[in-house]
Motif scaffolding. Sequence first.
Motif, PDB file in Angstrom:
ATOM      1  N   GLY A 129      72.624  47.145 -94.839  1.00  0.00           N
ATOM      2  CA  GLY A 129      72.619  47.056 -93.578  1.00  0.00           C
ATOM      3  C   GLY A 129      71.961  48.326 -93.047  1.00  0.00           C
ATOM      4  N   GLY A 130      71.158  49.191 -93.871  1.00  0.00           N
ATOM      5  CA  GLY A 130      70.231  50.428 -93.545  1.00  0.00           C
ATOM      6  C   GLY A 130      71.322  51.467 -93.387  1.00  0.00           C
ATOM      7  N   LEU A 146      68.864  53.929 -91.581  1.00  0.00           N
ATOM      8  CA  LEU A 146      67.875  53.213 -91.089  1.00  0.00           C
ATOM      9  C   LEU A 146      68.422  52.543 -89.742  1.00  0.00           C
ATOM     10  N   ALA A 147      69.829  52.718 -89.498  1.00  0.00           N
ATOM     11  CA  ALA A 147      70.066  52.096 -88.450  1.00  0.00           C
ATOM     12  C   ALA A 147      70.385  52.883 -87.297  1.00  0.00           C
ATOM     13  N   VAL A 296      60.230  44.224 -89.024  1.00  0.00           N
ATOM     14  CA  VAL A 296      61.000  43.732 -88.004  1.00  0.00           C
ATOM     15  C   VAL A 296      62.533  43.702 -87.956  1.00  0.00           C
ATOM     16  N   TYR A 297      62.829  43.491 -89.533  1.00  0.00           N
ATOM     17  CA  TYR A 297      64.356  43.783 -89.817  1.00  0.00           C
ATOM     18  C   TYR A 297      64.911  44.878 -89.612  1.00  0.00           C
ATOM     19  N   GLY A 302      68.922  48.332 -85.185  1.00  0.00           N
ATOM     20  CA  GLY A 302      69.722  48.817 -84.116  1.00  0.00           C
ATOM     21  C   GLY A 302      69.065  50.341 -83.682  1.00  0.00           C
ATOM     22  N   GLY A 303      68.071  50.902 -84.294  1.00  0.00           N
ATOM     23  CA  GLY A 303      67.832  52.125 -84.146  1.00  0.00           C
ATOM     24  C   GLY A 303      66.025  52.170 -83.901  1.00  0.00           C
ATOM     25  N   GLY A 304      65.441  50.695 -83.752  1.00  0.00           N
ATOM     26  CA  GLY A 304      64.058  50.800 -83.693  1.00  0.00           C
ATOM     27  C   GLY A 304      63.680  51.097 -82.157  1.00  0.00           C
TER      28      GLY A 304
END
Length: 305
Positions: A129-130, A146-147, A296-297, A302-304
């Motif tokens: 889940g990053g 990454l989230a 994309v994933y 959530g942080g893009g």
Amino acid sequence: MSENNPFPNENNTGHFWDDNLRELSNDPPGWWRIGFHASWIFCIVYFVLYPALPSLDGYTKGTMGWTAVGEYKQDLSAIDQVREKWERQINDPATTPAMIIADDELRNYTVRSAKVLFGDYCAACHGAGGAGNAAMSVSESGYPVLADDDWLYGGTVEQIQTTINNGRKGIMTPYGARLSSDEIEDLAKHVVALSEGSEHAAGKALFMEPTKGGCFACHGMDAKGLAPLGSANLTDAVWRFDVQGGGDNRLASARHTIAHGVNGELMDPQSRNAVMPAFGPLGKSLSEGTIKKLAVYVHQLGGGK
């Protein structure tokens, strides 16, 4: 025990125990006989139709020619047919990750299919889940989350795609030979203070002094970092080189980074090693479609931006 038969007219075997307990010789019920015969008939039919018995040169193939591998390939082919319309769109060079995100159906398919890809190529470092993996000691690098919405090189889906495709290797100069231990301590305290919303006067002076720390050149006058350089935002509570436990460990971590730098092994053997490998043509050579899916994933974690 069979010398005296108290039940001479009963269909029994003549075996008795305690006068009343006896062994009968009645035929089994009809349902049992049907089940027994159906069982051996089923076995014969199965052995004829399917692979069953080993032989000197392999095994009996069965008249149906069935194999587990063949069934797997048939099922996979059926799944590929269902996926084909979405895969064709994703693999089209004209389709960008932003276009995938804008299409609800295509985005949902991409995120679901990329979950396995993330587990294969990314989760070992960045966690399920990053969630990232904090370092175990102040000298280790760990792996970033990454989230969240903290990005060294930018968090747009295009920037994430570039990062995955080309990899990243930022460099921070080691200052151990340029600054004294007291100056390194002041700078480290200033970095920790910035993340807590305050400042450290002596450290701030070094931060802004070109001939000493000169940190503003990479981290910006406001210490918020510069995405083109991949320099960290020092004013938030997100730490690239976080250490399990936080607290005093963060001061020690900041001290180590300032003294030994990042990816500066040629100048300092104790420099942190923080490299994101390339997954495009110059690295692991993942397909363009696979990299789009991963971009994309990660963006949708959530942080893009």
